[in-house]
Design a protein around this motif. Structure first.
Motif, short mmCIF file in Angstrom:
data_model
loop_
_atom_site.label_atom_id
_atom_site.label_comp_id
_atom_site.label_asym_id
_atom_site.label_seq_id
_atom_site.Cartn_x
_atom_site.Cartn_y
_atom_site.Cartn_z
N ASP A 124 -4.35 -30.12 -14.10
CA ASP A 124 -4.03 -29.72 -15.47
C ASP A 124 -2.61 -29.18 -15.53
O ASP A 124 -2.21 -28.33 -14.71
CB ASP A 124 -5.00 -28.65 -15.95
CG ASP A 124 -6.40 -29.21 -16.18
OD1 ASP A 124 -6.53 -30.43 -16.35
OD2 ASP A 124 -7.37 -28.41 -16.18
N THR B 170 -3.44 -26.47 -21.07
CA THR B 170 -4.76 -26.49 -21.71
C THR B 170 -4.71 -25.56 -22.91
O THR B 170 -3.96 -24.60 -22.94
CB THR B 170 -5.87 -26.02 -20.75
OG1 THR B 170 -5.58 -24.69 -20.32
CG2 THR B 170 -5.98 -26.92 -19.53
N ARG C 132 -9.93 -28.39 -10.64
CA ARG C 132 -9.88 -28.40 -12.10
C ARG C 132 -11.26 -28.61 -12.72
O ARG C 132 -11.42 -28.55 -13.94
CB ARG C 132 -8.90 -29.48 -12.60
CG ARG C 132 -9.36 -30.89 -12.36
CD ARG C 132 -8.37 -31.90 -12.91
NE ARG C 132 -8.20 -31.77 -14.35
CZ ARG C 132 -9.02 -32.30 -15.25
NH1 ARG C 132 -10.08 -32.98 -14.86
NH2 ARG C 132 -8.78 -32.16 -16.53
N ARG C 133 -12.27 -28.88 -11.89
CA ARG C 133 -13.63 -29.08 -12.41
C ARG C 133 -14.25 -27.72 -12.74
O ARG C 133 -13.77 -26.68 -12.32
CB ARG C 133 -14.47 -29.88 -11.42
CG ARG C 133 -13.86 -31.26 -11.17
CD ARG C 133 -14.60 -32.07 -10.15
NE ARG C 133 -13.87 -33.31 -9.85
CZ ARG C 133 -14.02 -34.46 -10.51
NH1 ARG C 133 -14.90 -34.53 -11.50
NH2 ARG C 133 -13.31 -35.52 -10.17
N ASP C 134 -15.36 -27.75 -13.49
CA ASP C 134 -15.89 -26.50 -14.01
C ASP C 134 -16.69 -25.68 -13.00
O ASP C 134 -16.37 -24.52 -12.73
CB ASP C 134 -16.73 -26.76 -15.27
CG ASP C 134 -17.72 -27.92 -15.11
OD1 ASP C 134 -17.95 -28.37 -13.98
OD2 ASP C 134 -18.25 -28.36 -16.15
N PHE D 113 -18.94 -20.81 -11.70
CA PHE D 113 -17.61 -21.32 -12.02
C PHE D 113 -16.75 -21.38 -10.75
O PHE D 113 -16.90 -20.57 -9.83
CB PHE D 113 -16.91 -20.41 -13.03
CG PHE D 113 -17.37 -20.59 -14.45
CD1 PHE D 113 -16.89 -21.63 -15.22
CD2 PHE D 113 -18.29 -19.71 -15.02
CE1 PHE D 113 -17.30 -21.79 -16.54
CE2 PHE D 113 -18.71 -19.86 -16.33
CZ PHE D 113 -18.22 -20.91 -17.10
N PRO E 170 -14.06 -17.06 -13.93
CA PRO E 170 -14.78 -17.65 -15.06
C PRO E 170 -14.02 -17.55 -16.39
O PRO E 170 -14.02 -18.48 -17.19
CB PRO E 170 -16.08 -16.85 -15.10
CG PRO E 170 -16.28 -16.36 -13.72
CD PRO E 170 -14.90 -16.09 -13.20
N ARG F 132 -11.39 -20.21 -16.52
CA ARG F 132 -11.96 -21.55 -16.69
C ARG F 132 -12.43 -21.78 -18.12
O ARG F 132 -12.32 -22.88 -18.67
CB ARG F 132 -13.12 -21.79 -15.73
CG ARG F 132 -12.81 -21.56 -14.25
CD ARG F 132 -11.40 -21.96 -13.82
NE ARG F 132 -11.09 -23.34 -14.11
CZ ARG F 132 -11.42 -24.37 -13.32
NH1 ARG F 132 -12.06 -24.16 -12.19
NH2 ARG F 132 -11.10 -25.60 -13.64
N GLU G 207 -9.55 -22.52 -20.42
CA GLU G 207 -9.09 -23.90 -20.31
C GLU G 207 -9.89 -24.83 -21.21
O GLU G 207 -9.35 -25.77 -21.80
CB GLU G 207 -9.20 -24.37 -18.86
CG GLU G 207 -8.26 -23.67 -17.89
CD GLU G 207 -8.63 -23.93 -16.45
OE1 GLU G 207 -7.89 -23.47 -15.56
OE2 GLU G 207 -9.66 -24.59 -16.19
N ARG H 145 -17.09 -25.04 -21.90
CA ARG H 145 -17.72 -24.64 -20.64
C ARG H 145 -18.71 -23.50 -20.82
O ARG H 145 -19.58 -23.31 -19.98
CB ARG H 145 -16.64 -24.26 -19.63
CG ARG H 145 -15.90 -25.47 -19.08
CD ARG H 145 -14.70 -25.11 -18.24
NE ARG H 145 -14.13 -26.31 -17.63
CZ ARG H 145 -12.95 -26.37 -17.05
NH1 ARG H 145 -12.18 -25.28 -17.01
NH2 ARG H 145 -12.51 -27.50 -16.53
#
Length: 396
Positions: free
Chosen positions: A96, A99, A118-120, A152, A156, A159, A162, A166
């Protein structure tokens, strides 16, 4: 750790695709849900691959083996390879750049860990080598899969900043994969940032909510969301009473299985006006809107087949499950049953002596009411009813 054997891994076209994308040189891996669900022994429905190749090179290699390459998300590096057994998304490794809580600007990379970061959630950041089956786990996802813990990656709050969706994904994944307690840091972050949901499109909210309600039993997770004020910014109609209604519905559904729209109806008060407002707010389809409103109509359920004839089998099933203390007999009457059509029409009444016009429609309606009340008898009985109704009209 090695990915367990699974039937999906042996599909010849998938093997051919990964070989074309450089599996022998470590250029492509299985990622995300396919790895997670295989570890859990669950069926794999969606296959995703990640690669260090550019999207243009992916497209070229996919076409070189006779498969169709569709640039479904080329700005974000995603090319869909159309295999005979279904589509497979192939995404170039990325990071990323910026965002804003709703969308991200990305740059491509060749760093597998950077892409995973970059994944949750940790359980979604796993990848596996197609040749050796070796699982690459940068954030403790394998342990979290075993524990049934949705956690996360990293902070958290960061995230969620972003991508605000989520918040709902945290609860959806907890409802599906969570066992035991919820991750406290994640829960507190979602509660603190619940108002961020207001920045999302209502379609995205509806999509996540319906996925959450589609799990086997979402009741405890919905209760957790109510307790921590998650629904308040976007669905203030959902409260403690909603949880009780949902619990009753899930118990009644039993082996027949759940339905997300019906469960959404259970979360709402039995008020068609509120149902219509929520459907409009979430931008549900016309069919979903109609189901919510029919489910919210006041009054006791009618006999099952009469109800189904009036509002349709699906809506009747919803009403029985939501309202009846014991819907078993009514549901059994609807199983495999299609509401019949009145076996006569206006032309039959004209032959019996009525003049074409409004009187025919009114008489046909009276005949249909009696036909329904008598449990949909055959045409011979309907013609007898028609004779009686026509005779009354002519006497008048």
């Amino acid at each position: 750790m090695i990915l367990p054997d699974a039937a999906w891994r042996d599909q010849p076209d998938l093997v051919r695709l990964t070989e074309a994308l450089g599996s022998g040189d470590g250029l492509v891996r299985y990622v995300g849900g396919a790895v997670r669900d295989t570890l859990l022994g669950l069926p794999v429905s969606d296959l995703d691959l990640a690669t260090s190749l550019s999207p243009e090179e992916v497209s070229r290699r996919v076409r070189s083996i006779g498969l169709k390459a569709v640039p479904t998300g080329i700005a974000h590096g995603t090319v869909t390879a159309v295999l005979p057994h279904g589509p497979v998304e192939v995404t170039t490794l990325r990071r990323d750049v910026t965002t804003d809580g709703r969308r991200a600007t990305v740059a491509f990379t060749d760093d597998w860990r950077e892409d995973a970061a970059r994944r949750d959630f940790t359980i979604n950041a796993l990848s596996a080598d197609p040749v050796t089956g070796e699982i690459h786990d940068y954030f403790g996802g394998v342990a979290d899969v075993a524990l049934g813990l949705v956690r996360f990656i990293g902070d958290p709050l960061a995230r969620i900043a972003e991508d605000h969706l989520r918040i709902l994904r945290f609860f959806r994944f907890h409802a599906r994969f969570g066992r035991g307690g919820v991750d406290r840091a994640g829960l507190m972050a979602c509660a603190a940032r619940a108002n961020d949901l207001m920045a999302l499109s209502r379609e995205r909210i509806a999509q996540e909510l319906l996925k959450l309600l589609d799990v086997t039993d979402p009741t405890s997770t919905v209760a957790l969301m109510v307790e921590h004020g998650i629904f308040a910014p976007v669905l203030p109609e959902v409260d403690g009473d909603s949880v009780a209604r949902l619990a009753r519905l899930v118990a009644r559904e039993g082996a027949s299985g759940g339905d997300a729209v019906r469960r959404l109806a259970a979360l709402l008060p039995a008020d068609p006006t509120i149902a219509e407002q929520v459907a409009a707010r979430l931008k549900l389809s016309n069919n979903q809107r109609k189901r919510l409103m029919l489910a919210a109509e006041p009054g006791e359920p009618e006999p099952a087949r009469l109800l189904a004839h009036a509002i349709g089998v699906t809506a009747a099933r919803d009403r029985l499950l939501l309202r009846s203390d014991d819907p078993t007999a009514g549901l059994a009457q609807l199983y495999g049953w299609t509401p019949p059509r009145l076996p006569i029409g206006g032309g039959d009444l004209v032959k019996l002596g009525l003049t074409a016009g409004p009187i025919v429609a009114a008489t046909l309606h009276a005949i249909e009411r009696r036909w329904v009340d008598e449990g949909f008898p055959e045409k011979a009985r309907v013609m007898a009813i028609a004779d009686e109704e026509v005779a009354q009209v002519r006497r008048r």
